[in-house]
Design a protein around this motif. Structure first.
Motif, PDB file in Angstrom:
ATOM      1  N   ARG A  58      -3.479  -5.760 -15.530  1.00 12.27           N
ATOM      2  CA  ARG A  58      -4.550  -4.988 -14.817  1.00 12.27           C
ATOM      3  C   ARG A  58      -5.162  -4.011 -16.135  1.00 12.27           C
ATOM      4  O   ARG A  58      -4.705  -4.276 -17.402  1.00 12.27           O
ATOM      5  CB  ARG A  58      -4.061  -3.856 -14.133  1.00 12.27           C
ATOM      6  CG  ARG A  58      -3.142  -2.903 -14.583  1.00 12.27           C
ATOM      7  CD  ARG A  58      -3.269  -1.749 -13.593  1.00 12.27           C
ATOM      8  NE  ARG A  58      -4.389  -1.104 -14.014  1.00 12.27           N
ATOM      9  CZ  ARG A  58      -4.883   0.182 -13.445  1.00 12.27           C
ATOM     10  NH1 ARG A  58      -4.039   0.696 -12.634  1.00 12.27           N
ATOM     11  NH2 ARG A  58      -5.896   0.732 -13.718  1.00 12.27           N
ATOM     12  N   SER A  97      -5.131  -5.621  -4.302  1.00 11.70           N
ATOM     13  CA  SER A  97      -5.574  -4.434  -4.879  1.00 11.70           C
ATOM     14  C   SER A  97      -4.389  -3.085  -4.762  1.00 11.70           C
ATOM     15  O   SER A  97      -4.543  -2.244  -5.444  1.00 11.70           O
ATOM     16  CB  SER A  97      -6.860  -3.695  -3.668  1.00 11.70           C
ATOM     17  OG  SER A  97      -7.334  -2.499  -3.912  1.00 11.70           O
ATOM     18  N   ALA A  98      -3.617  -3.314  -3.596  1.00 12.97           N
ATOM     19  CA  ALA A  98      -2.548  -2.255  -3.834  1.00 12.97           C
ATOM     20  C   ALA A  98      -1.476  -2.281  -4.942  1.00 12.97           C
ATOM     21  O   ALA A  98      -1.063  -1.482  -5.477  1.00 12.97           O
ATOM     22  CB  ALA A  98      -1.716  -2.421  -2.423  1.00 12.97           C
ATOM     23  N   GLY A 138       0.724  -1.171  -0.026  1.00 10.53           N
ATOM     24  CA  GLY A 138       0.162  -0.288  -0.205  1.00 10.53           C
ATOM     25  C   GLY A 138       1.043   1.327  -0.223  1.00 10.53           C
ATOM     26  O   GLY A 138       0.174   2.263  -0.138  1.00 10.53           O
ATOM     27  N   TYR A 154      -2.632  -3.523  -7.740  1.00 10.82           N
ATOM     28  CA  TYR A 154      -3.200  -3.208  -9.062  1.00 10.82           C
ATOM     29  C   TYR A 154      -3.220  -1.583  -9.138  1.00 10.82           C
ATOM     30  O   TYR A 154      -2.852  -1.093 -10.069  1.00 10.82           O
ATOM     31  CB  TYR A 154      -4.545  -3.586  -8.924  1.00 10.82           C
ATOM     32  CG  TYR A 154      -5.659  -2.839 -10.017  1.00 10.82           C
ATOM     33  CD1 TYR A 154      -5.988  -3.662 -10.929  1.00 10.82           C
ATOM     34  CD2 TYR A 154      -6.314  -1.871  -9.753  1.00 10.82           C
ATOM     35  CE1 TYR A 154      -6.608  -3.222 -11.936  1.00 10.82           C
ATOM     36  CE2 TYR A 154      -7.092  -1.140 -10.724  1.00 10.82           C
ATOM     37  CZ  TYR A 154      -7.307  -1.791 -11.668  1.00 10.82           C
ATOM     38  OH  TYR A 154      -8.173  -1.378 -12.796  1.00 10.82           O
ATOM     39  N   ASP A 155      -3.514  -0.945  -7.867  1.00  9.16           N
ATOM     40  CA  ASP A 155      -3.148   0.631  -7.914  1.00  9.16           C
ATOM     41  C   ASP A 155      -1.682   0.978  -8.400  1.00  9.16           C
ATOM     42  O   ASP A 155      -1.546   1.853  -8.625  1.00  9.16           O
ATOM     43  CB  ASP A 155      -3.415   1.014  -6.515  1.00  9.16           C
ATOM     44  CG  ASP A 155      -4.942   1.084  -6.072  1.00  9.16           C
ATOM     45  OD1 ASP A 155      -5.934   0.766  -7.146  1.00  9.16           O
ATOM     46  OD2 ASP A 155      -5.412   0.836  -4.994  1.00  9.16           O
ATOM     47  N   ARG A 167       1.348   5.419  -6.662  1.00  6.67           N
ATOM     48  CA  ARG A 167       0.128   4.693  -7.723  1.00  6.67           C
ATOM     49  C   ARG A 167       0.494   4.726  -8.977  1.00  6.67           C
ATOM     50  O   ARG A 167       0.997   6.131  -9.328  1.00  6.67           O
ATOM     51  CB  ARG A 167      -1.193   5.611  -7.149  1.00  6.67           C
ATOM     52  CG  ARG A 167      -1.520   5.212  -5.769  1.00  6.67           C
ATOM     53  CD  ARG A 167      -2.758   6.155  -5.640  1.00  6.67           C
ATOM     54  NE  ARG A 167      -3.981   5.777  -6.237  1.00  6.67           N
ATOM     55  CZ  ARG A 167      -5.025   5.038  -5.878  1.00  6.67           C
ATOM     56  NH1 ARG A 167      -4.894   4.340  -4.777  1.00  6.67           N
ATOM     57  NH2 ARG A 167      -5.996   4.679  -6.862  1.00  6.67           N
ATOM     58  N   GLY A 168       0.309   3.814  -9.761  1.00  5.01           N
ATOM     59  CA  GLY A 168       0.039   3.838 -11.294  1.00  5.01           C
ATOM     60  C   GLY A 168       1.667   4.019 -11.577  1.00  5.01           C
ATOM     61  O   GLY A 168       2.084   4.625 -13.001  1.00  5.01           O
TER      62      GLY A 168
END
Length: 247
Positions: A246, A123-124, A92, A126-127, A96-97
């Motif tokens: 993704r 989820s982390a 986390g 993926y982000d 991001r990205g």
């Protein structure tokens, strides 16, 4: 002596690379980074940084994340460690990205024993990926029941450390509850006669369960392998290796 955290005791961290040297899995992830054209790689659960530094040595922009300060201390001191961005924490904390490729090696995926933490990690990841980026990891195939070989007789190994001398290492199965396996790893130090016991817990999700959670996290397509030579998955496959893309 029993320790609650395998990667907190500096003696065990010091043995990690001897017990887990570069092998076919390392070659797989290095080749994947190159073949996928990944400029920026995120190594989730990077440990002592063996793969992270090898990726950086090949010209990739690498970020390694791990919750263990003792493991990261080894990673930072490794040759080429200055070329990697190290973060103490979990997935986390990744930008991001920013990544073209995220990896979780060394069966890190199995450390997340509860589904909530596993879904949070996916989820982390993926982000952290750009659109079209890839997440790759492996998990032991529960169909093979590898824990049956986690006995002192079948698992005993002996390694020589320049710091600690000869060390005998073996596993002892404690309990199997559904998909969750608890076991202890014993480290017998010949020099000084000390013995350390580290208890661990791993989750053995099957391919369907892994694919379901990947799709829930937003990954749209997956390629599965049954081993490091990219062979297809079958009943005898010891590994479930996935490359997920993704949206």
């Amino acid at each position: 002596m029993t320790v609650p955290n395998l990667y907190g005791d500096p003696r065990l961290v010091g043995l990690y690379d001897l017990l887990n040297p570069a092998a076919a899995d390392t070659a797989f992830y290095l080749d994947l980074a190159q073949s996928s054209g990944a400029d920026r790689v995120l190594d989730i659960g990077c440990g002592t940084g063996l793969l992270s530094c090898a990726l950086a040595d090949r010209g990739h922009d690498v970020t390694g994340i791990d919750p263990s300060p003792a493991m990261l201390a080894v990673a930072r001191s490794r040759a080429g460690g200055e070329r990697v961005t190290w973060i103490e924490g979990d997935a986390g904390m990744a930008r991001r990205g920013a990544a073209d490729l995220a990896v979780m090696t060394g069966h890190v995926a199995q450390v997340f024993v509860d589904d909530a933490s596993w879904r949070q990690t996916l989820s982390a990841a993926y982000d952290a990926l750009r659109p079209g980026g890839c997440l790759a990891f492996e998990s032991r195939n529960p169909a093979c029941e590898p824990w049956r070989a986690w006995t002192p007789e079948a698992s005993r190994r002996r390694v020589e450390s320049t710091t600690y001398g000869w060390v005998d290492v073996w596993h002892r199965l404690i309990d199997v509850q559904g998909e969750c396996v608890r076991f202890a790893t014993h480290y017998g130090f010949e020099r000084g006669g000390a013995e350390i016991v580290a208890e661990s817990e791993l989750q053995f999700r099957n391919q369907d369960a892994l694919e379901t959670t990947l799709r829930e996290a937003g990954f749209v397509s997956m390629t599965w392998y049954g081993g490091w030579s990219r062979e297809p998955v079958d009943a005898a496959s010891r590994e479930l290796v996935v490359v997920a893309i993704r949206d």
